[in-house]
Design a protein around this motif. Structure first.
Motif, mmCIF file in Angstrom:
data_model
loop_
_atom_site.group_PDB
_atom_site.id
_atom_site.type_symbol
_atom_site.label_atom_id
_atom_site.label_comp_id
_atom_site.label_asym_id
_atom_site.label_seq_id
_atom_site.Cartn_x
_atom_site.Cartn_y
_atom_site.Cartn_z
ATOM 1 N N THR A 110 0.742 -0.851 -0.101
ATOM 2 C CA THR A 110 0.143 0.498 0.087
ATOM 3 C C THR A 110 0.267 0.994 0.127
ATOM 4 O OG1 THR A 110 -1.553 -1.662 1.527
ATOM 5 C CG2 THR A 110 -2.000 1.159 1.322
ATOM 6 N N SER A 111 0.388 2.253 -0.909
ATOM 7 C CA SER A 111 1.484 3.727 -0.566
ATOM 8 C C SER A 111 0.831 4.454 0.011
ATOM 9 C CB SER A 111 1.253 4.243 -2.138
ATOM 10 O OG SER A 111 1.894 5.473 -2.123
ATOM 11 N N GLY A 112 1.507 5.443 0.992
ATOM 12 C CA GLY A 112 1.542 6.325 1.954
ATOM 13 C C GLY A 112 0.901 7.622 1.450
ATOM 14 N N ARG A 113 1.061 7.849 0.066
ATOM 15 C CA ARG A 113 0.656 8.963 -1.375
ATOM 16 C C ARG A 113 -1.337 8.728 -1.042
ATOM 17 N NH1 ARG A 113 3.340 6.297 -4.896
ATOM 18 N NH2 ARG A 113 5.591 8.033 -4.701
ATOM 19 N N ARG A 114 -2.204 7.585 -0.468
ATOM 20 C CA ARG A 114 -3.057 8.007 -0.337
ATOM 21 C C ARG A 114 -3.740 7.532 0.793
ATOM 22 N NH1 ARG A 114 -2.022 7.024 -5.601
ATOM 23 N NH2 ARG A 114 -1.203 4.635 -5.323
#
Ligand SMILES: Cc1cc2nc3c(=O)[nH]c(=O)nc-3n(C[C@H](O)[C@H](O)[C@H](O)COP(=O)(O)O)c2cc1C
Length: 177
Positions: free
Chosen positions: A87-91
């Motif tokens: 999972t990306s911390g961008r979203r």
């Protein structure tokens, strides 16, 4: 008889140390990503090299803030570790999504992950190999350990969803003090 091993699988043989959770923080917003490509480079002060891909949100945070924490999780946290690596911390606020507890660190703005049995507060000391290899050299400024968990069952990534859990230890003659 041996058979050919595709070069793409070599890294699975030279299995690195425990999988860690790398935390960063910018403007009061923390992030956490899973990382297994790291290597010790010096005993004291401890230096650690690690590859943080420039495709990851953490890359920009680490480059901008020059500091992070390497948090060492145990096997009971495996699902969260894999979650933070997919999972990306961008979203997503991964601390919330994976119910990880951020604790303030002593020397850096990035948080410690409370659930991890050890936490290494680090500063980036050399970025010369970042442009070419995404390779950051970190100096550990402060280290924390949970004394009640000396024989930690750390996770070791073997690729494609396979992990080895640290187990038996042996004591052999050593010149080290
Ligand atoms: C077991 C495991 C090990 C990983 N090791 C690394 C690594 O060493 N370096 C890296 O750049 N990404 C690694 N990743 C991928 C990142 O954790 C993943 O891309 C993550 O979503 C990045 O999060 P971010 O965009 O919030 O920074 C690994 C993922 C897993 C599941």
């Amino acid at each position: 008889m041996k058979r050919n091993l595709p070069l793409s699988r070599v890294y699975r043989l030279l299995e690195p140390g425990p999988v860690v959770l790398l935390t960063t923080s910018r403007n009061g917003r923390p992030n956490v990503m899973t990382l297994s490509w790291h290597t010790m480079m010096e005993f004291e002060p401890p230096l650690v090299g690690c590859i943080v891909s420039n495709r990851n949100y953490s890359f920009g945070l680490l480059k901008a803030t020059q500091e992070c924490v390497l948090n060492i999780p145990t096997a009971d946290l495996a699902a969260k570790v894999v979650g933070c690596g997919n999972t990306s911390g961008r979203r997503t606020d991964k601390f919330k999504a994976f119910r990880l507890t951020p604790l303030p660190a002593a020397c850096v703005a990035a948080p410690l992950v409370a659930q991890c049995y050890a936490n290494l507060e680090c500063r980036v000391i050399d970025t010369r190999l970042v442009a070419k290899y995404n390779f950051f050299i970190l100096q550990v400024l402060k280290a924390w350990i949970d004394p009640s968990r000396q024989r930690a069952q750390t996770l070791h990534h073997q690729g494609r969803g396979n992990f080895m859990v640290a187990g038996r230890t042996m004591r052999l003659p050593s010149r080290a003090k």
